[in-house]
Design an enzyme around this catalytic site. Structure first.
Site, PDB file in Angstrom:
ATOM      1  N   GLY A  41       0.724  -1.268   0.027  1.00  0.00           N
ATOM      2  CA  GLY A  41       0.083   0.060   0.129  1.00  0.00           C
ATOM      3  C   GLY A  41       0.893   1.256   0.113  1.00  0.00           C
ATOM      4  O   GLY A  41       2.068   1.145   0.294  1.00  0.00           O
ATOM      5  N   ASP A  65      -6.091   8.912  15.162  1.00  0.00           N
ATOM      6  CA  ASP A  65      -6.363   8.990  13.997  1.00  0.00           C
ATOM      7  C   ASP A  65      -7.323   7.531  13.742  1.00  0.00           C
ATOM      8  O   ASP A  65      -7.029   6.859  12.775  1.00  0.00           O
ATOM      9  CB  ASP A  65      -5.189   8.943  12.978  1.00  0.00           C
ATOM     10  N   GLY A 114       0.311   9.297   1.817  1.00  0.00           N
ATOM     11  CA  GLY A 114       1.121  10.287   1.497  1.00  0.00           C
ATOM     12  C   GLY A 114       2.332  10.171   2.427  1.00  0.00           C
ATOM     13  O   GLY A 114       3.194  11.103   1.898  1.00  0.00           O
ATOM     14  N   MET A 115       2.552   9.692   3.399  1.00  0.00           N
ATOM     15  CA  MET A 115       3.671   9.771   4.188  1.00  0.00           C
ATOM     16  C   MET A 115       4.499   8.519   3.622  1.00  0.00           C
ATOM     17  O   MET A 115       5.880   8.603   4.111  1.00  0.00           O
ATOM     18  CB  MET A 115       3.450   9.438   5.580  1.00  0.00           C
TER      19      MET A 115
END
Length: 552
Positions: free
Chosen positions: A20, A140, A23-24
């Site tokens: 996967g 989160d 963004g990081m």
């Protein structure tokens, strides 16, 4: 193949494919060539033009994720194996969890049934509570960060933006991170969050599980955050009558009044157990239609433990037709349990809080299964009894000795040696009394009334202290919380509820302590967790509460 495929990391982890991207960074599938196992490796990737300050911040954030995750010991937390530093950045080596994310499950399969949603939420809640005990906030929690393994295991991932208490390695940038629909109102307002913020996010995740969409989603981040802070929640129409109050309680905007973890756990357990109870009842009905070789012959379904399954059938059948009752134990002085510390257990409000459990009689069948807590309206007979006793007791008064009210059908009126009176199910038989307690036992469950002539000033405080000592006194102790429980005019009263393991069986306990004036009492129930919530058991508990009369 990218430039990283096939790379040997840290001289032992061979990157074999991408699992996967975000963004990081990128999560890789890798082979641990030293131990011969498949692992997941999280790579931190930085955009072009990142300055040194931001680079330092991102690296520190990644290391913080590894530290936070590694400290948590829970089946629903990913195990961190290693951190390798190469190319001036860290790579986190973790266990590889198969299956799909919860977000993928919802998108591909549609909304979940309330019972399954409750089961998943219980696992996430468990790892959150473990993290909170360590001073870690996840910050989160959302469906894409919950993995559901192929074998049903639930795992909460990505502590990448976790806040670690006492960690000064990261300075605040003023940037709000997290998915807008799952960010609590206090975080959206820029306030310092605590554990209730994670519980809000869990509530939002539960909402998405049953409704197929996140709460407060308005299309844009700004509109969604505004809705989180100012708009009423659209009711979760698919959650059902048991799960809906959990979702609404967790999504309470004020963190001070938001449902806490103990209450959420108890209510979620009830939702999950309802489905189990219905399934068992269906099994019993089907089994009852199959003639046996002889009256009383044991039923042994193929492919399982005959004794355990036979008890399951008997217990569920009794619940359907003859009022299987729950009992509970208020532990007498000096009774130990399998080497556990003994102590002087006393009624709530007595100031003595070191418990030592008295187990149900040995050799009696018990069943292990998740179970709920609940308050179910008793039958009309019990309600009538409650009305009668309500008029007999005023706040702060000690009622005079009276003839016990007529017991409901299937119950007997008992007067203890101390002078109290209570209605007890016929299945529970009186045991020899001690100086401070009277027990009634039968069918593997027990009810004990305990008393003291020196009650303390706060029932709730005593139970809070007993709850804190629970892990030291019970194997597998799981608190379901302590709470004030104003009881028929006696305001110095409280409930303490928990579960624990006994001989491989999950047990459920509720201790109601109260002060009537010159006496402190505790009405204490304990029973196998699997049958705790049957209507007959709930009625038995309620009948004892409604009919109880203290000594003059």
């Amino acid at each position: 193949m990218t430039e990283t495929d096939g790379r040997l990391l840290g001289r032992r982890y061979r990157l074999t494919g991408v699992l996967g991207r975000g963004g990081m960074g990128t999560v890789w599938r890798a082979e641990d060539e030293m131990l011969g196992r498949v692992v997941a490796v999280k790579e931190l990737r930085m955009q072009e033009g990142v300055d040194e300050a931001d680079r330092h911040r991102l690296i520190a954030r990644t290391l913080r994720e590894a530290k936070a995750t590694a400290r948590i010991r829970h089946a629903a937390a990913v195990t961190v194996f290693d951190v390798v530093e190469e190319d001036g950045r860290p790579w986190i080596v973790m266990e590889l969890v198969g299956g799909r994310s919860l977000a993928e499950v919802i998108k591909e399969d549609g909304p979940l049934a309330p019972a399954r949603a409750a089961e998943i939420a219980l696992e996430v809640l468990g790892v959150l509570c473990e993290a909170h005990e360590l001073g870690i906030l996840h910050r989160d929690v959302k469906p894409s960060n919950v993995l559901v393994d192929d074998d049903g295991r639930v795992v909460l991932t990505d502590f990448g933006i976790a806040s670690v208490e006492g960690d000064t390695s990261i300075t605040s940038t003023g940037m709000l991170v997290g998915a807008p629909s799952y960010i609590s109102p206090e975080r959206a307002k820029g306030q310092k969050p605590g554990p209730p913020a994670d519980l809000w996010s869990l509530g939002g995740t539960l909402y998405a599980m049953t409704e197929g969409k996140p709460p407060y989603d308005r299309g844009s981040a700004l509109a969604t955050l505004t809705a989180v802070m100012t708009e009423d929640l659209e009711p979760p129409v698919n959650a059902g009558p048991l799960l809906r109050p959990v979702i609404e309680g967790l999504l309470e905007k004020d963190p001070a009044t938001r449902m806490d973890a103990g209450r959420a756990r108890a209510m979620l357990r009830r939702v999950a157990a309802e489905a189990t109870t219905r399934a068992e009842a269906t099994t019993v009905v089907a089994a009852a239609a199959v003639p046996s070789a002889a009256p009383g012959a044991p039923v042994a379904p193929a492919g399982g433990d005959a004794a355990r399954r036979r008890w399951l059938l008997v217990a569920a059948a009794v619940a359907l037709v003859v009022a299987l009752v729950v009992g509970a134990v208020l532990w007498p002085k000096g009774d130990g349990d399998e080497g556990k510390p003994t102590g002087a257990a006393a009624p709530v409000g007595s100031g003595q809080v070191t418990p030592s459990p008295t187990p149900p009689a040995q050799g009696q069948d018990q069943q292990q299964s998740p179970a709920p807590t609940s308050t179910v309206t008793a039958t009309a007979t019990v309600t009538a009894t409650a009305t009668q006793t309500q008029t007999q007791t005023q706040p702060g008064q000690t009622p005079a000795a009276q003839t016990p009210p007529a017991a409901p059908a299937g119950y007997q009126s008992q007067r203890g040696t101390q002078g109290f009176a209570v209605s007890v199910p016929d299945a529970l038989k009186p045991q020899p009394a001690s100086k401070t307690q009277q027990a009634y036992r039968g069918n593997g469950v027990s009810l004990i009334i305990d008393w003291t002539t020196t009650p303390g000033p706060s029932a709730l405080k005593d139970w809070e202290e007993a709850d804190a000592a629970g892990p030291a006194n019970f194997r597998g102790y799981q608190s379901l919380g302590t709470r004030p429980a104003p009881f028929r005019g006696w305001t110095n009263s409280a409930d303490w509820e928990w579960t624990y393991d006994k001989d491989g069986v999950r047990m459920h306990a509720l201790n109601r302590g109260f002060v009537t004036g010159k006496y402190g009492y505790a009405i204490y129930w304990i029973a196998p967790d699997a049958v705790w919530n049957s209507p007959e058991q709930v009625q038995a508990r309620q009948a004892s509460f409604d009919s109880f009369q203290p000594a003059p």
